[in-house]
Design a protein around this motif. Structure first.
Motif, mmCIF file in Angstrom:
data_model
loop_
_atom_site.group_PDB
_atom_site.id
_atom_site.type_symbol
_atom_site.label_atom_id
_atom_site.label_comp_id
_atom_site.label_asym_id
_atom_site.label_seq_id
_atom_site.Cartn_x
_atom_site.Cartn_y
_atom_site.Cartn_z
ATOM 1 N N LEU A 173 0.862 -1.179 0.000
ATOM 2 C CA LEU A 173 0.000 0.000 0.000
ATOM 3 C C LEU A 173 0.899 1.230 0.000
ATOM 4 O O LEU A 173 1.660 1.448 0.948
ATOM 5 C CB LEU A 173 -0.908 -0.004 1.223
ATOM 6 N N ARG A 174 0.824 2.017 -1.043
ATOM 7 C CA ARG A 174 1.750 3.124 -1.241
ATOM 8 C C ARG A 174 0.989 4.443 -1.254
ATOM 9 O O ARG A 174 -0.079 4.547 -1.858
ATOM 10 C CB ARG A 174 2.518 2.932 -2.544
ATOM 11 N N LEU A 207 -2.511 -0.625 9.794
ATOM 12 C CA LEU A 207 -3.127 -1.635 8.938
ATOM 13 C C LEU A 207 -2.097 -2.657 8.468
ATOM 14 O O LEU A 207 -2.368 -3.865 8.450
ATOM 15 C CB LEU A 207 -3.795 -0.959 7.745
ATOM 16 N N ASN A 208 -0.904 -2.202 8.091
ATOM 17 C CA ASN A 208 0.141 -3.127 7.658
ATOM 18 C C ASN A 208 0.565 -4.050 8.798
ATOM 19 O O ASN A 208 0.782 -5.251 8.595
ATOM 20 C CB ASN A 208 1.345 -2.346 7.133
ATOM 21 N N LEU A 213 1.379 -6.903 6.073
ATOM 22 C CA LEU A 213 1.797 -6.430 4.761
ATOM 23 C C LEU A 213 3.115 -5.661 4.869
ATOM 24 O O LEU A 213 3.392 -5.020 5.872
ATOM 25 C CB LEU A 213 0.723 -5.524 4.157
ATOM 26 N N ARG A 214 3.909 -5.735 3.855
ATOM 27 C CA ARG A 214 5.208 -5.072 3.861
ATOM 28 C C ARG A 214 5.044 -3.569 3.653
ATOM 29 O O ARG A 214 4.079 -3.116 3.029
ATOM 30 C CB ARG A 214 6.110 -5.644 2.768
ATOM 31 N N ASP A 215 6.013 -2.805 4.172
ATOM 32 C CA ASP A 215 6.033 -1.371 3.936
ATOM 33 C C ASP A 215 7.425 -0.898 3.524
ATOM 34 O O ASP A 215 7.745 0.283 3.629
ATOM 35 C CB ASP A 215 5.573 -0.605 5.185
ATOM 36 N N ARG A 251 5.198 -8.664 12.596
ATOM 37 C CA ARG A 251 4.339 -7.623 12.032
ATOM 38 C C ARG A 251 4.346 -7.646 10.509
ATOM 39 O O ARG A 251 3.702 -6.815 9.878
ATOM 40 C CB ARG A 251 4.778 -6.249 12.527
ATOM 41 N N CYS A 252 5.086 -8.564 9.900
ATOM 42 C CA CYS A 252 5.135 -8.681 8.441
ATOM 43 C C CYS A 252 5.267 -10.150 8.080
ATOM 44 O O CYS A 252 5.910 -10.934 8.816
ATOM 45 C CB CYS A 252 6.310 -7.879 7.874
ATOM 46 N N LEU A 253 4.667 -10.548 6.976
ATOM 47 C CA LEU A 253 4.741 -11.932 6.522
ATOM 48 C C LEU A 253 6.110 -12.295 5.978
ATOM 49 O O LEU A 253 6.409 -13.477 5.798
ATOM 50 C CB LEU A 253 3.669 -12.183 5.450
#
Length: 444
Positions: A173-174, A207-208, A213-215, A251-253
């Motif tokens: 999500l960018r 949300l990430n 989800l990666r950020d 916190r990230c897959l």
């Protein structure tokens, strides 16, 4: 110094001749008799520029005479073109002649609008029946040409932010400027627009973390474990030890280290889309449960931290609700009284102008009525190529123009309202002085 160009002078030749035993008088006579060699000179740059673009003062005077003799005070749009035909600026006004002549009264070179005129070789304008028609035409021309002088105030996409989802095995999500998203080629979905970036950053971080989800940056290569299994023998470098802090803190897959499959990551991305579209509130409920547990355990610092994250998500959801309301707005027909009886109908679907018709053209009105019957599925996100029109329609109906708008559910209803308005108010004045802008548009 053999081969060097120099101008012989009596002093230099006399000095050289004295060294060779020649008298200074003879050396001076030889210097006067010998012709001076010609130097290589470049043509004057000012002359080349004058031949290429002409004198700026004469060009500006020619443009001013053309505007004064040909333009009229009526609603419309105008374009300023450069020497090669490129569009430098697009503007609109309800009194085109007055607006264009105001540019020529500005001091040069202090004022940037006056500097714009020095780059303009041709001015074009298009008369339109109303201010709404001029605004709509201006937005579409700016979208088509992206003039370099149309920034900030005249390019609405530069003032707004959107959330984009790109293509690829593990998209993130960018947050982007709406104008940058419009120029991007890898955007698959757009959510927005939003007025500020900071609330988006806080909400997307929550949300990430909730969905894994990666950020990280787009420059980080992605190695999902299903692709690693396919190329394990050919690419042993894909077998990496965990080096992602967010993955280690759960916190990230971890799609960058092969800790998840593309299918599992896309499943979480689908849940994120559902949250953005208002169909899932799982992250909210999860934060509420964690905050309740922390409060019961007298862990007030953690409860306060969770409360701040929940507040960020709630504020973000309120902004998303306003965007969804604009996108899912039911279709309606907008009747606009025009100059010299050129009244028009606009079919608005989900916040965007889909079609228009002149009321005096029966075939166009029938075609608009036929298009009105066709059902259109509401979009799940904003179309980036029409985001500027969405912003235009929102601001128009939210402001003073929307209070007395002739809006109806059908074409027939809009025509009836327009007929009653004409009988009550009479035809529009030919000057449209009520909408006159006193200053030229801002250019930054």
């Amino acid at each position: 110094m053999d081969g060097a160009w120099s101008v012989p002078t009596p002093w230099t030749d006399a000095a050289r001749s004295s060294a060779r035993g020649v008298s200074p008088e003879l050396a001076s006579g030889l210097a006067a008799a010998l012709p001076l060699p010609r130097r290589r000179t470049r043509p004057a740059l000012a002359t080349q520029l004058d031949l290429a673009v002409g004198t700026p003062e004469s060009d500006v005077a020619r443009l001013k005479a053309h505007v004064r003799d040909s333009a009229r005070n009526e609603p419309g749009v105008y374009l300023m073109r450069g020497a090669h035909g490129e569009v430098l600026y697009v503007g609109k006004s309800t009194q085109v002649r007055t607006r264009l002549l105001s540019y020529f009264r500005l001091p040069w070179p202090e004022h940037r609008h006056a500097r714009l005129l020095r780059e303009t070789s041709r001015i074009e304008w298009e008369p339109l029946p109303s201010e709404f028609a001029a605004l709509l035409r201006e937005v579409r021309l700016i979208r088509a040409h992206l003039p370099r002088y149309n920034v900030r105030s005249a390019r609405p996409l530069d003032k707004w932010w959107v959330i984009t989802i790109a293509r690829g095995p593990a998209p993130r999500l960018r947050i982007q400027r709406a104008s940058a998203a419009a120029r991007s080629r890898d955007v698959a979905q757009v959510i927005g627009p939003f007025a500020s970036r900071r609330p988006l950053q806080d909400a997307l971080r929550v949300l990430n973390d909730a969905l894994g989800l990666r950020d990280c940056s787009d420059r980080v290569p992605m190695h999902t474990n299903d692709s690693a299994e396919l190329f394990e023998q050919a690419h042993p470098a894909l077998q990496r030890t965990p080096g992602c802090h967010r993955y280690e803190t759960r916190r990230c897959l971890g799609p960058c280290i092969g800790a998840t499959s593309e299918y599992a990551y896309r499943a979480q991305l689908t849940r994120a889309k559902a949250v953005l579209e208002g169909r899932d509130d799982t992250p909210h409920q999860h934060l509420v449960r964690e905050m309740t547990v922390a409060s019961a355990a007298l862990s007030y610092e953690r409860a306060g931290w969770l409360r701040d994250r929940l507040t960020a998500l709630q504020e973000f959801d309120a902004q998303l609700s306003r965007v969804r309301e604009a996108l899912t707005r039911p279709s309606f027909v907008y009747a606009v009284p025009g100059r010299d009886g050129d009244d028009r109908l606009y079919l608005v679907r989900h916040g965007r102008v889909m079609a228009e018709a002149r009321c005096g053209d029966p075939h166009a009105v029938n075609a608009l009525q036929a298009q009105e019957i066709n059902a259109v599925q509401p979009p799940s996100g904003a179309m980036v190529d029409q985001l500027d029109e969405l912003l235009l329609v929102e601001s128009w109906f939210r402001g003073r123009n929307g209070a007395d708008a002739l809006v109806a559910d059908t074409v027939v209803g809009a025509l009836e309202k327009l007929a009653m308005h004409v009988q009550t108010a009479g035809p529009l004045a030919t000057t449209n002085s009520h909408y006159e802008r006193k200053t030229p548009p801002e250019i930054a």
